[in-house]
Write an enzyme that holds these catalytic residues in place. Structure first.
Site, PDB file in Angstrom:
ATOM      1  N   CYS A 113      -1.845  43.701  -6.139  1.00  0.00           N
ATOM      2  CA  CYS A 113      -0.983  44.970  -5.669  1.00  0.00           C
ATOM      3  C   CYS A 113      -1.008  45.846  -6.673  1.00  0.00           C
ATOM      4  O   CYS A 113      -1.427  46.713  -5.811  1.00  0.00           O
ATOM      5  CB  CYS A 113       0.660  44.601  -5.696  1.00  0.00           C
ATOM      6  SG  CYS A 113       1.886  45.317  -4.392  1.00  0.00           S
ATOM      7  N   HIS A 207       1.964  39.292  -3.963  1.00  0.00           N
ATOM      8  CA  HIS A 207       2.591  38.696  -5.111  1.00  0.00           C
ATOM      9  C   HIS A 207       1.937  37.185  -5.229  1.00  0.00           C
ATOM     10  O   HIS A 207       2.523  36.654  -5.167  1.00  0.00           O
ATOM     11  CB  HIS A 207       3.932  38.949  -5.289  1.00  0.00           C
ATOM     12  CG  HIS A 207       3.873  40.823  -5.357  1.00  0.00           C
ATOM     13  ND1 HIS A 207       4.185  41.483  -6.642  1.00  0.00           N
ATOM     14  CD2 HIS A 207       4.256  42.066  -5.082  1.00  0.00           C
ATOM     15  CE1 HIS A 207       3.901  42.430  -6.953  1.00  0.00           C
ATOM     16  NE2 HIS A 207       3.970  42.921  -5.329  1.00  0.00           N
ATOM     17  N   GLU A 209       2.149  35.969  -7.132  1.00  0.00           N
ATOM     18  CA  GLU A 209       2.417  35.069  -8.781  1.00  0.00           C
ATOM     19  C   GLU A 209       4.567  34.768  -8.186  1.00  0.00           C
ATOM     20  O   GLU A 209       4.828  33.674  -9.532  1.00  0.00           O
ATOM     21  CB  GLU A 209       3.356  35.975  -9.831  1.00  0.00           C
ATOM     22  CG  GLU A 209       3.851  36.957  -9.242  1.00  0.00           C
ATOM     23  CD  GLU A 209       3.714  38.565  -8.454  1.00  0.00           C
ATOM     24  OE1 GLU A 209       4.598  39.405  -8.913  1.00  0.00           O
ATOM     25  OE2 GLU A 209       2.605  38.018  -8.450  1.00  0.00           O
TER      26      GLU A 209
END
Length: 225
Positions: A113, A207, A209
């Site tokens: 990002c 994202h 994660e």
């Protein structure tokens, strides 16, 4: 095989925990968990003197530049727009120095990002300061499909269209020197950029994660091994 050491850049914020309210080096737990799930060892890299970036990166096997606040527009020769957030100058300076050290030293690099946006800025690119209609609600992640570009590094990791967790506010505008687009959204938003071989340099707009798909991070960890 020795697990590669993957440095992850962090926030520097005022935070509260227990009875404490103090300045803290912060990193959402999804980042180290994703590194660990992909087979690496995660090391936090809070903002430091930019002159120490090269020595720091030299001790790493791979680097992740994490998400976070808006890149200060002066970094790409622009004035801040009405929806651009306050600057995080320490992070900007530190992470740009980390990126340049990784590029100079051939250290595998993944930008997530903000990290992708900083990679683009480090290579002379510019950013769109606000994407209308891309944030479902403040502080809430959405999802949308991302389409890989055939023949790219990203496509070799994730060859099919996939739904990814997103919180899109800014994006790539003018592409940085040497970068190629390796994924896009249905509306044409640039979703991944990379440098061609022999470098392992990839930036993703979303994202990873926040999801269970480890393929992008596993690619970094393999390159760092």
């Amino acid at each position: 095989m020795t697990q590669p050491l993957i440095g992850v850049s962090t926030y520097l914020e005022q935070a509260s925990w227990g009875v404490w309210r103090l300045p803290a080096a912060l990193l959402p737990a999804g980042y180290p968990r994703l590194v660990q799930s992909a087979g690496g060892i995660a090391a936090m890299l809070p903002p430091d003197e930019p002159g120490r970036a090269a020595a720091t990166v030299a001790r790493l096997d791979g680097l992740v530049v994490a998400g976070g606040p808006d890149v200060e527009p002066v970094r790409y020769g622009a004035e801040p727009g009405p929806r651009t957030g306050p600057p995080a100058r320490e992070r900007d300076a530190w992470e740009l120095a980390l990126i340049r050290a990784a590029l100079d030293g051939g250290t595998p690099l993944l930008g997530i990002c903000r990290g992708m946006q900083l990679l683009n800025v480090a290579l002379g690119g510019t950013l769109v300061q606000h994407l209308d209609g891309h944030v479902e609600a403040v502080g809430v992640f959405g999802r949308h499909p991302v389409t890989p570009v055939a023949g790219t590094l990203y496509a070799s990791l994730v060859p099919e269209e996939s739904s990814v967790p997103t919180y899109h506010h800014q994006s790539v505008d003018l592409l940085g020197d040497g970068l190629v687009v390796s994924a896009h959204a249905h509306d044409g938003t640039v979703e991944a950029v990379e440098l061609p071989d022999p470098a392992w340099v990839l930036g993703v707009q979303w994202h990873p994660e926040m999801a269970d798909d480890t393929r992008v991070m596993a690619g970094l960890v393999r390159a760092a091994s």
